[in-house]
Design a protein around this motif. Structure first.
Motif, PDB file in Angstrom:
ATOM      1  N   LEU A 119       0.834  -1.206   0.000  1.00 22.98           N
ATOM      2  CA  LEU A 119       0.000   0.000   0.000  1.00 22.98           C
ATOM      3  C   LEU A 119       0.871   1.260   0.000  1.00 22.98           C
ATOM      4  CD1 LEU A 119      -2.879   1.166   0.311  1.00 22.98           C
ATOM      5  CD2 LEU A 119      -2.611   0.907   2.785  1.00 22.98           C
ATOM      6  N   ILE A 120       0.642   2.119  -0.985  1.00 20.09           N
ATOM      7  CA  ILE A 120       1.369   3.389  -1.046  1.00 20.09           C
ATOM      8  C   ILE A 120       0.351   4.519  -0.890  1.00 20.09           C
ATOM      9  CG2 ILE A 120       2.924   4.818  -2.444  1.00 20.09           C
ATOM     10  CD1 ILE A 120       3.620   2.108  -3.952  1.00 20.09           C
ATOM     11  N   GLU A 121       0.363   5.124   0.284  1.00 20.43           N
ATOM     12  CA  GLU A 121      -0.594   6.203   0.570  1.00 20.43           C
ATOM     13  C   GLU A 121       0.083   7.493   0.113  1.00 20.43           C
ATOM     14  OE1 GLU A 121      -2.479   3.891   4.445  1.00 20.43           O
ATOM     15  OE2 GLU A 121      -0.690   5.113   4.684  1.00 20.43           O
ATOM     16  N   PHE A 122      -0.203   7.911  -1.133  1.00 20.44           N
ATOM     17  CA  PHE A 122       0.679   8.906  -1.755  1.00 20.44           C
ATOM     18  C   PHE A 122       0.246  10.362  -1.532  1.00 20.44           C
ATOM     19  CE2 PHE A 122      -1.770  10.069  -5.505  1.00 20.44           C
ATOM     20  CZ  PHE A 122      -2.593   8.972  -5.700  1.00 20.44           C
ATOM     21  N   SER A 123      -0.976  10.579  -1.036  1.00 18.35           N
ATOM     22  CA  SER A 123      -1.380  11.956  -0.690  1.00 18.35           C
ATOM     23  C   SER A 123      -2.498  11.888   0.338  1.00 18.35           C
ATOM     24  CB  SER A 123      -1.888  12.694  -1.935  1.00 18.35           C
ATOM     25  OG  SER A 123      -2.635  13.831  -1.534  1.00 18.35           O
ATOM     26  N   ASN A 124      -2.434  12.780   1.317  1.00 22.88           N
ATOM     27  CA  ASN A 124      -3.538  12.828   2.293  1.00 22.88           C
ATOM     28  C   ASN A 124      -4.339  14.124   2.160  1.00 22.88           C
ATOM     29  OD1 ASN A 124      -1.852  14.677   3.465  1.00 22.88           O
ATOM     30  ND2 ASN A 124      -1.929  13.800   5.528  1.00 22.88           N
ATOM     31  N   GLN A 127      -3.085   4.643  -3.043  1.00 22.12           N
ATOM     32  CA  GLN A 127      -4.276   5.215  -2.415  1.00 22.12           C
ATOM     33  C   GLN A 127      -4.034   6.660  -1.993  1.00 22.12           C
ATOM     34  OE1 GLN A 127      -6.181   4.331   1.652  1.00 22.12           O
ATOM     35  NE2 GLN A 127      -7.343   3.002   0.278  1.00 22.12           N
ATOM     36  N   SER A 128      -5.093   7.469  -2.047  1.00 21.37           N
ATOM     37  CA  SER A 128      -4.984   8.872  -1.616  1.00 21.37           C
ATOM     38  C   SER A 128      -6.355   9.410  -1.253  1.00 21.37           C
ATOM     39  CB  SER A 128      -4.425   9.723  -2.770  1.00 21.37           C
ATOM     40  OG  SER A 128      -5.352   9.759  -3.823  1.00 21.37           O
ATOM     41  N   GLY A 129      -6.382  10.595  -0.652  1.00 16.93           N
ATOM     42  CA  GLY A 129      -7.630  11.340  -0.563  1.00 16.93           C
ATOM     43  C   GLY A 129      -8.001  11.778  -1.980  1.00 16.93           C
ATOM     44  N   GLU A 130      -9.142  12.416  -2.140  1.00 20.68           N
ATOM     45  CA  GLU A 130      -9.483  12.916  -3.477  1.00 20.68           C
ATOM     46  C   GLU A 130      -8.730  14.234  -3.670  1.00 20.68           C
ATOM     47  OE1 GLU A 130     -13.465  12.788  -4.884  1.00 20.68           O
ATOM     48  OE2 GLU A 130     -13.759  10.719  -4.230  1.00 20.68           O
ATOM     49  N   ASP A 131      -7.589  14.138  -4.339  1.00 21.64           N
ATOM     50  CA  ASP A 131      -6.642  15.246  -4.424  1.00 21.64           C
ATOM     51  C   ASP A 131      -6.477  15.684  -5.879  1.00 21.64           C
ATOM     52  OD1 ASP A 131      -4.562  16.992  -4.333  1.00 21.64           O
ATOM     53  OD2 ASP A 131      -3.121  15.618  -3.383  1.00 21.64           O
TER      54      ASP A 131
END
Ligand code: SAM
Ligand code: FES
Length: 343
Positions: free
Chosen positions: A53-58, A104-108
Motif C-alpha cells: 500500500l502506497i498512501e501517496f497523498s492525504n 491510495q490517496s484522498g481525493e486530491d
C-alpha cells in the motif's frame, strides 16, 4: 453443523431474517469462523496474498464525517509524494516480494489525469509482472478508462454503506451514494477487477443497513471486499461516537467468505489497530489478503484516517518480516504472487 451455517456454507446465501439471526448473536461465531476457514482453504489453501500500500497523498476535497483526513480537519499535516518517490516505493516493494501495488490517496485534484497516467504507465513499464491497484475515490468513467488503458488493473472503492439514509448521516450533501455506486459499475464495465466494502460499526449503522450492504455486494459481484471496523478520529464531527467492534467485524468476514467463496478479503489495518491479534483473527475468520504499508516512514503517521493507526513507524522490510511471522504463527503462508481472484 448449525442449520443456518450449513445453509450458508452450501448455498452461499440466506434470507434477510436468517441473516439478522446470524449477525445479531455471538453464539455461532466459533462455528462460523471454522466453516469460513474451511471454504477458504478449499479454494486458496493456506496462501495469504500481500498488497503493498502506497498512501501517496492525504489531501482530500471531501468532508466525510468519519474520516481523519477530511478537508476541514485543519490539524491534519498534509503531504504529497512525487512520482519519483512513488516509483521508489514500488522498487523497494518489488525487491521485498510484492507483486501488487495499491496507490491510495484522498481525493486530491493535484494529481490530475495527466499526472496519474504518467505515474501508472511508469509503474507498468518498470514492473510488467505486477498488478496495479488504484484507490483514488470517485472519478469520471473517462478518467478510469484512461488509467486502465495505461496499465491499471484493479480499483478499490468502498461503497461505505448501501443505504441512502445511512449514507446521508455519514456524508455531507455534496456527496452522493448514487454516484459512488455508479462509479463501481463503471469500473467493472471498463474491465477493472473491482473491490468494494464498508465500515463495520460506523455511527448509526443498523443490522438492516449491514444486510443492505451484503445485498448490494451480491449485485455488484466484486473481486475484492474490504471491511474493517470504524475507528473514531478525534478531529472529526464524530469524535464522540464509539468505534466499531472486532467481534462483529470478524463475524462479517466469515459471513462474506461463505457468501462469496472466491473473493479476495483483506484482514485490514483497522482490525489490527483495535486488537493486537486482529489481523491474525481476521485470517482465521476467512480473510486471505494483507495490505502492509510501503509509504516512506516519514509520511506514514500523517495518513491518519483514524486514531492510533498501527505500523506507522516501521520500514517496509520490517513490516514484511513482522507479518511473515504473524501469518505463519496463525497457520498460513505469505506468497510472492499477484494474487488474482480464483474463478
Ligand atoms: N479517497 C479514497 C476513497 O474515497 O475511496 C480512498 C481513501 S479513504 C481514506 C479509504 C477508506 O478509509 C474509506 O473507504 C473508508 O472506508 C476508510 N475510513 C475512513 N475513515 C475511517 C475511520 N474513521 N475508520 C475506519 N475506516 C475509515
Ligand atoms: Fe477523503 Fe477521507 S474524506 S479520504
Amino acid at each position: 453443523m448449525n442449520n443456518l451455517i450449513n445453509k450458508l456454507y452450501n448455498e452461499h446465501n440466506l434470507s434477510d431474517d436468517e441473516l439478522i439471526q446470524i449477525i445479531e448473536t455471538n453464539e455461532l461465531d466459533n462455528e462460523l469462523h471454522i466453516s469460513a476457514d474451511k471454504i477458504r482453504r478449499e479454494i486458496y489453501g493456506d496462501k495469504v496474498f500481500i498488497r503493498g500500500l502506497i498512501e501517496f497523498s492525504n489531501y482530500c476535497k471531501n468532508n466525510c464525517y468519519y474520516c481523519g483526513i477530511r478537508r476541514d480537519n485543519k490539524k491534519a499535516v498534509r503531504y504529497r509524494l512525487s512520482k519519483e518517490q512513488i516509483l521508489n516505493c514500488c522498487k523497494e516493494g518489488y525487491s521485498l516480494g510484492f507483486r501488487t501495488f495499491v496507490l491510495q490517496s484522498g481525493e486530491d485534484p493535484y494529481y490530475n489525469d495527466d499526472l496519474m497516467i504518467d505515474i501508472v504507465s511508469s509503474i507498468r513499464h518498470n514492473h510488467p509482472d505486477c498488478a496495479i491497484t488504484l484507490s483514488l475515490g470517485e472519478k469520471t468513467k473517462e478518467s478510469y478508462k484512461a488509467f486502465f488503458d495505461v496499465g491499471a488493473n484493479r480499483y478499490l472503492l468502498r461503497h461505505e454503506t448501501a443505504s441512502p439514509e445511512h449514507y446521508r448521516k455519514l456524508h455531507p450533501e455534496s456527496m452522493s451514494l448514487e454516484n459512488r455506486k455508479q462509479c463501481l459499475f463503471n469500473l467493472k464495465e471498463i474491465g477493472y477487477q473491482v473491490g468494494s466494502g464498508f465500515m463495520v460499526g460506523s455511527p448509526f449503522q443498523t443490522t438492516e443497513n449491514l444486510i443492505e450492504d451484503l445485498r448490494f455486494l451480491q449485485k455488484l459481484k466484486p473481486d475484492m471486499i474490504g471491511i474493517g471496523p470504524y475507528i473514531t478520529h478525534e478531529e472529526t464531527p464524530f469524535s464522540n461516537q464509539k468505534s466499531g467492534s472486532v467481534e462483529l467485524t470478524l463475524r462479517l468476514l466469515s459471513i462474506l467468505r461463505l457468501m462469496f467463496p472466491y473473493v479476495l478479503l483483506p484482514a485490514t489495518t483497522a482490525l489490527g489497530t483495535l486488537h493486537k491479534q486482529g489481523r491474525e483473527l481476521g485470517l482465521k475468520a476467512g480473510a486471505n489478503v494483507l495490505m502492509p504499508n510501503l509509504s516512506p516512514v516519514n509520511v506514514r503517521k500523517f495518513y491518519d484516517i483514524y486514531d492510533n493507526k498501527i505500523c506507522t513507524g516501521e520500514e517496509a522490510a520490517q513490516c514484511k518480516g513482522c507479518l511473515e511471522k504473524r501469518v505463519s504463527a496463525a497457520g498460513y503462508r505469505i506468497v510472492v504472487d499477484r494474487g488474482d481472484v480464483e474463478k
